[in-house]
Write a protein that holds these residues in place. Structure first.
Motif, PDB file in Angstrom:
ATOM      1  N   ILE A 147      -9.751 -20.031  34.858  1.00  0.00           N
ATOM      2  CA  ILE A 147      -9.654 -21.489  35.079  1.00  0.00           C
ATOM      3  C   ILE A 147      -9.599 -21.808  36.573  1.00  0.00           C
ATOM      4  O   ILE A 147     -10.454 -22.549  37.090  1.00  0.00           O
ATOM      5  CB  ILE A 147      -8.438 -22.067  34.334  1.00  0.00           C
ATOM      6  N   PRO A 148      -8.598 -21.285  37.335  1.00  0.00           N
ATOM      7  CA  PRO A 148      -8.609 -21.587  38.776  1.00  0.00           C
ATOM      8  C   PRO A 148      -9.791 -20.968  39.515  1.00  0.00           C
ATOM      9  O   PRO A 148     -10.261 -21.539  40.508  1.00  0.00           O
ATOM     10  CB  PRO A 148      -7.271 -21.002  39.268  1.00  0.00           C
ATOM     11  N   VAL A 149     -10.284 -19.818  39.037  1.00  0.00           N
ATOM     12  CA  VAL A 149     -11.463 -19.225  39.670  1.00  0.00           C
ATOM     13  C   VAL A 149     -12.665 -20.146  39.503  1.00  0.00           C
ATOM     14  O   VAL A 149     -13.459 -20.341  40.443  1.00  0.00           O
ATOM     15  CB  VAL A 149     -11.758 -17.837  39.066  1.00  0.00           C
ATOM     16  N   ALA A 150     -12.814 -20.733  38.321  1.00  0.00           N
ATOM     17  CA  ALA A 150     -13.933 -21.644  38.062  1.00  0.00           C
ATOM     18  C   ALA A 150     -13.861 -22.863  38.973  1.00  0.00           C
ATOM     19  O   ALA A 150     -14.883 -23.346  39.481  1.00  0.00           O
ATOM     20  CB  ALA A 150     -13.929 -22.063  36.593  1.00  0.00           C
ATOM     21  N   VAL A 151     -12.651 -23.372  39.205  1.00  0.00           N
ATOM     22  CA  VAL A 151     -12.486 -24.518  40.104  1.00  0.00           C
ATOM     23  C   VAL A 151     -12.928 -24.151  41.518  1.00  0.00           C
ATOM     24  O   VAL A 151     -13.670 -24.902  42.178  1.00  0.00           O
ATOM     25  CB  VAL A 151     -11.011 -24.994  40.102  1.00  0.00           C
ATOM     26  N   ALA A 152     -12.479 -22.985  41.987  1.00  0.00           N
ATOM     27  CA  ALA A 152     -12.840 -22.548  43.339  1.00  0.00           C
ATOM     28  C   ALA A 152     -14.347 -22.323  43.474  1.00  0.00           C
ATOM     29  O   ALA A 152     -14.963 -22.751  44.459  1.00  0.00           O
ATOM     30  CB  ALA A 152     -12.074 -21.270  43.686  1.00  0.00           C
ATOM     31  N   LEU A 153     -14.951 -21.674  42.483  1.00  0.00           N
ATOM     32  CA  LEU A 153     -16.389 -21.423  42.533  1.00  0.00           C
ATOM     33  C   LEU A 153     -17.188 -22.719  42.469  1.00  0.00           C
ATOM     34  O   LEU A 153     -18.248 -22.842  43.109  1.00  0.00           O
ATOM     35  CB  LEU A 153     -16.793 -20.487  41.385  1.00  0.00           C
ATOM     36  N   ALA A 154     -16.691 -23.696  41.702  1.00  0.00           N
ATOM     37  CA  ALA A 154     -17.371 -24.999  41.636  1.00  0.00           C
ATOM     38  C   ALA A 154     -17.397 -25.652  43.015  1.00  0.00           C
ATOM     39  O   ALA A 154     -18.419 -26.230  43.425  1.00  0.00           O
ATOM     40  CB  ALA A 154     -16.667 -25.897  40.626  1.00  0.00           C
ATOM     41  N   PHE A 155     -16.266 -25.541  43.746  1.00  0.00           N
ATOM     42  CA  PHE A 155     -16.222 -26.058  45.110  1.00  0.00           C
ATOM     43  C   PHE A 155     -17.267 -25.376  45.990  1.00  0.00           C
ATOM     44  O   PHE A 155     -17.998 -26.027  46.750  1.00  0.00           O
ATOM     45  CB  PHE A 155     -14.833 -25.821  45.712  1.00  0.00           C
ATOM     46  N   ILE A 156     -17.316 -24.064  45.890  1.00  0.00           N
ATOM     47  CA  ILE A 156     -18.223 -23.306  46.745  1.00  0.00           C
ATOM     48  C   ILE A 156     -19.683 -23.622  46.422  1.00  0.00           C
ATOM     49  O   ILE A 156     -20.505 -23.832  47.328  1.00  0.00           O
ATOM     50  CB  ILE A 156     -17.945 -21.799  46.592  1.00  0.00           C
ATOM     51  N   ILE A 157     -20.033 -23.691  45.149  1.00  0.00           N
ATOM     52  CA  ILE A 157     -21.411 -24.000  44.742  1.00  0.00           C
ATOM     53  C   ILE A 157     -21.810 -25.401  45.202  1.00  0.00           C
ATOM     54  O   ILE A 157     -22.905 -25.614  45.747  1.00  0.00           O
ATOM     55  CB  ILE A 157     -21.563 -23.866  43.212  1.00  0.00           C
ATOM     56  N   LEU A 166     -16.339 -28.556  54.737  1.00  0.00           N
ATOM     57  CA  LEU A 166     -14.955 -28.788  54.304  1.00  0.00           C
ATOM     58  C   LEU A 166     -14.774 -28.382  52.849  1.00  0.00           C
ATOM     59  O   LEU A 166     -13.780 -27.742  52.483  1.00  0.00           O
ATOM     60  CB  LEU A 166     -14.587 -30.261  54.499  1.00  0.00           C
ATOM     61  N   LEU A 167     -15.746 -28.748  52.031  1.00  0.00           N
ATOM     62  CA  LEU A 167     -15.685 -28.387  50.616  1.00  0.00           C
ATOM     63  C   LEU A 167     -15.736 -26.875  50.437  1.00  0.00           C
ATOM     64  O   LEU A 167     -15.037 -26.302  49.593  1.00  0.00           O
ATOM     65  CB  LEU A 167     -16.840 -29.056  49.869  1.00  0.00           C
ATOM     66  N   ARG A 168     -16.553 -26.220  51.262  1.00  0.00           N
ATOM     67  CA  ARG A 168     -16.676 -24.765  51.162  1.00  0.00           C
ATOM     68  C   ARG A 168     -15.361 -24.087  51.565  1.00  0.00           C
ATOM     69  O   ARG A 168     -14.907 -23.146  50.905  1.00  0.00           O
ATOM     70  CB  ARG A 168     -17.817 -24.268  52.061  1.00  0.00           C
ATOM     71  N   MET A 169     -14.744 -24.562  52.642  1.00  0.00           N
ATOM     72  CA  MET A 169     -13.481 -23.979  53.080  1.00  0.00           C
ATOM     73  C   MET A 169     -12.391 -24.197  52.036  1.00  0.00           C
ATOM     74  O   MET A 169     -11.553 -23.321  51.810  1.00  0.00           O
ATOM     75  CB  MET A 169     -13.062 -24.599  54.415  1.00  0.00           C
ATOM     76  N   THR A 170     -12.418 -25.360  51.398  1.00  0.00           N
ATOM     77  CA  THR A 170     -11.443 -25.630  50.340  1.00  0.00           C
ATOM     78  C   THR A 170     -11.626 -24.661  49.190  1.00  0.00           C
ATOM     79  O   THR A 170     -10.652 -24.109  48.660  1.00  0.00           O
ATOM     80  CB  THR A 170     -11.593 -27.074  49.834  1.00  0.00           C
ATOM     81  N   GLY A 171     -12.880 -24.433  48.790  1.00  0.00           N
ATOM     82  CA  GLY A 171     -13.159 -23.504  47.700  1.00  0.00           C
ATOM     83  C   GLY A 171     -12.760 -22.076  48.036  1.00  0.00           C
ATOM     84  O   GLY A 171     -12.173 -21.366  47.211  1.00  0.00           O
ATOM     85  N   SER A 226      -4.775 -24.857  42.641  1.00  0.00           N
ATOM     86  CA  SER A 226      -6.126 -25.418  42.538  1.00  0.00           C
ATOM     87  C   SER A 226      -6.073 -26.938  42.578  1.00  0.00           C
ATOM     88  O   SER A 226      -6.907 -27.586  43.223  1.00  0.00           O
ATOM     89  CB  SER A 226      -6.786 -24.946  41.234  1.00  0.00           C
ATOM     90  N   GLY A 227      -5.096 -27.499  41.879  1.00  0.00           N
ATOM     91  CA  GLY A 227      -4.926 -28.953  41.917  1.00  0.00           C
ATOM     92  C   GLY A 227      -4.595 -29.440  43.311  1.00  0.00           C
ATOM     93  O   GLY A 227      -5.096 -30.488  43.754  1.00  0.00           O
ATOM     94  N   CYS A 228      -3.761 -28.682  44.042  1.00  0.00           N
ATOM     95  CA  CYS A 228      -3.438 -29.055  45.425  1.00  0.00           C
ATOM     96  C   CYS A 228      -4.675 -28.985  46.310  1.00  0.00           C
ATOM     97  O   CYS A 228      -4.847 -29.812  47.213  1.00  0.00           O
ATOM     98  CB  CYS A 228      -2.353 -28.127  45.965  1.00  0.00           C
ATOM     99  N   ALA A 229      -5.548 -28.002  46.046  1.00  0.00           N
ATOM    100  CA  ALA A 229      -6.776 -27.878  46.829  1.00  0.00           C
ATOM    101  C   ALA A 229      -7.678 -29.092  46.623  1.00  0.00           C
ATOM    102  O   ALA A 229      -8.250 -29.630  47.572  1.00  0.00           O
ATOM    103  CB  ALA A 229      -7.510 -26.595  46.445  1.00  0.00           C
ATOM    104  N   ILE A 230      -7.786 -29.532  45.368  1.00  0.00           N
ATOM    105  CA  ILE A 230      -8.599 -30.720  45.063  1.00  0.00           C
ATOM    106  C   ILE A 230      -8.027 -31.944  45.764  1.00  0.00           C
ATOM    107  O   ILE A 230      -8.751 -32.725  46.404  1.00  0.00           O
ATOM    108  CB  ILE A 230      -8.659 -30.947  43.546  1.00  0.00           C
ATOM    109  N   THR A 231      -6.699 -32.118  45.669  1.00  0.00           N
ATOM    110  CA  THR A 231      -6.049 -33.271  46.296  1.00  0.00           C
ATOM    111  C   THR A 231      -6.223 -33.229  47.811  1.00  0.00           C
ATOM    112  O   THR A 231      -6.516 -34.254  48.446  1.00  0.00           O
ATOM    113  CB  THR A 231      -4.550 -33.283  45.949  1.00  0.00           C
ATOM    114  N   GLY A 232      -6.053 -32.044  48.398  1.00  0.00           N
ATOM    115  CA  GLY A 232      -6.209 -31.912  49.840  1.00  0.00           C
ATOM    116  C   GLY A 232      -7.618 -32.254  50.297  1.00  0.00           C
ATOM    117  O   GLY A 232      -7.796 -32.931  51.315  1.00  0.00           O
TER     118      GLY A 232
END
Length: 462
Positions: A147-157, A166-171, A226-232
């Protein structure tokens, strides 16, 4: 002044908790430290030693808790930081206030069993059933970290598709944190078993449930991060990177919430270990004390009553073995969070995001301050004046502190009014509409006068 207002609930809570727990060092109705005791047991030397330990523990605890209040008065003038500190203090205080009591309660319970101070006919409680149930607990599958891996990979993609660094660094940051937590979860899952008792089944049960609790915790923290990363990302992408408070609150959340989870799991396992390890897996004799977990939480599946008289404090408490009791308990927590979180967010917004008045090209005036936005045509303006004072009144919605007032108010001589003002920073622009008044100013009086001149010029042209 705001800090003294926030100090009131702290003081009330402090006094109530102090009276409740210091009142437990004397037997009431045959109950001492949440344990039912016969009269002949009350003068036992070992029990009196526990009373001394109890008094000393709470004297130190309440002194430290009181000292922890003083940073509230040393914070900046921003109301939101004071509010957040107050809420944090209350949460920590209410959670930790029972720990010295539980420690002495366990000592008194063990002493009662050793000396067979039972009230009424004792009953045999089988510990092996509980141990068997704990041994069946399973460790949470590592696949849940998908679940959190999918969130991070979605950011990177998405960052690759949109060329958003910025989105890539967040991911990448989210993926890195998830990897660390996955390693921690794996390490705790494979950690060397600990020995608590001569009974192998007891050791297996405690180690098994411990692995399960820790596996759940590390996954929960990974999802939270992961939620904090999205909010940030959302905050930074909106241009708020220069606002120090967002970084401060983010650091507090990312560090304190996981820490609170770790302490919760640690304490839960410590209490569970005590409950079964000291019996060495053998059946024990007990009376009604078995229905009072830690001396204060009532859990009796044989009793259909939802509310019962408290053993600790006054009033009634819930029977957590009933479905209604659980719904009330957990519902109260959810409702409290649903109130506290938006309140904290609104306080932060009020401190760090000031209202903005704009004269638009289409002949309208807009004040941007969600959720109290307002937009009206210049043709509706009856009068615009510059005032040195604002009439007193009361708030109907919005936020009012010693530094500012923003939202809907009812003011003397004006009636319904929308305020967007810094207090004690005159002058104030007063706009009279057919249906309400609007009062606005900037933190800098010179900017308020410039805006007033612009409004007058726009009103004449309109």
């Amino acid at each position: 002044m705001d800090k003294f207002i926030l100090f009131i609930p702290i003081l009330i809570t402090y006094i109530i908790v102090l009276l409740i727990y210091f009142g437990q060092n004397k037997p009431r109705g045959g109950i001492l430290f949440g344990i039912g005791l016969p009269p002949e047991a009350l003068n036992d030397k070992q029990l009196l030693d526990l009373k001394t330990l109890y008094n000393q523990s709470y004297t130190v605890y309440f002194a430290i808790s009181l000292l922890a209040v003083f940073p509230l008065f040393g914070l900046t003038s921003f109301f939101s930081l004071s509010l957040i500190y107050t809420l944090m203090w209350l949460a920590v205080f209410l959670y930790t206030s029972r720990l010295p009591f539980i420690r002495v309660h366990h000592g008194a319970a063990m002493l009662k069993r050793e000396k067979k101070w039972f009230i009424g006919e004792p009953r045999t409680v089988r510990i092996d059933d509980k141990i068997n149930a704990l041994q069946q607990a399973t460790t949470l599958s590592a696949f849940w970290f998908a679940i959190p891996v999918a969130v991070a990979l979605a950011f990177i993609i998405l960052s690759i598709q949109q060329a958003d660094m910025l989105l890539r660094m967040t991911g990448l940051a989210s993926l890195g944190m998830t990897s660390i937590l996955f390693v921690l979860s794996s390490a705790f899952t494979r950690m060397k078993p600990k020995y608590y008792s001569e009974n192998k089944n007891v050791n297996d049960a405690i180690n098994t449930i411990g692995r399960r609790y820790w596996s759940i915790l590390w996954l929960a923290i990974a999802i939270f991060e992961s939620g904090c990363a999205i909010t940030g990302y959302l905050i930074l992408s909106q241009g708020s990177s220069s606002t120090f408070v967002f970084w401060l609150i983010g650091v507090l959340l990312v560090s304190l919430v996981p820490l609170a989870g770790i302490l919760f799991v640690h304490n839960k396992l410590a209490m569970l270990t005590y409950d079964i390890a000291h019996t060495d897996g053998q059946s024990v004799l007990t009376d009604d004390d078995q229905y009072w977990l830690n001396g204060s939480t009532y859990y009796n599946p044989n009793d259909q009553s939802v509310m019962v008289p408290k053993r600790v404090g006054i009033g009634t408490t819930l029977n957590m073995a009933t479905r209604t009791g659980k719904w009330i308990q957990y519902g109260t927590i959810i409702v409290s969070l649903a109130i506290i979180i938006p309140l904290g967010a609104f306080a932060i917004k009020s401190d760090y995001m000031a209202p903005v008045l704009t004269i638009e090209n289409n002949g309208r005036i807009a004040i941007d301050y969600s959720p109290n936005n307002i937009d009206f045509p210049l043709n509706d303006v009856v009068e615009i004046t510059l005032e040195d004072n604002v009439p007193s009144g009361f708030r109907t919605s919005g936020m009012a502190t010693a530094a500012y007032a923003r939202g809907s108010f009812t003011l003397d001589s004006l009636g319904k009014t929308k305020l967007y003002i810094y207090k004690n920073k005159p002058p104030y622009i007063m706009i009279k509409l057919p249906y309400t008044y609007i009062v606005y100013n900037e933190n800098d009086p010179a900017k308020t006068r410039e805006l007033y001149a612009s409004l007058l010029a726009a009103n004449k042209q309109g």
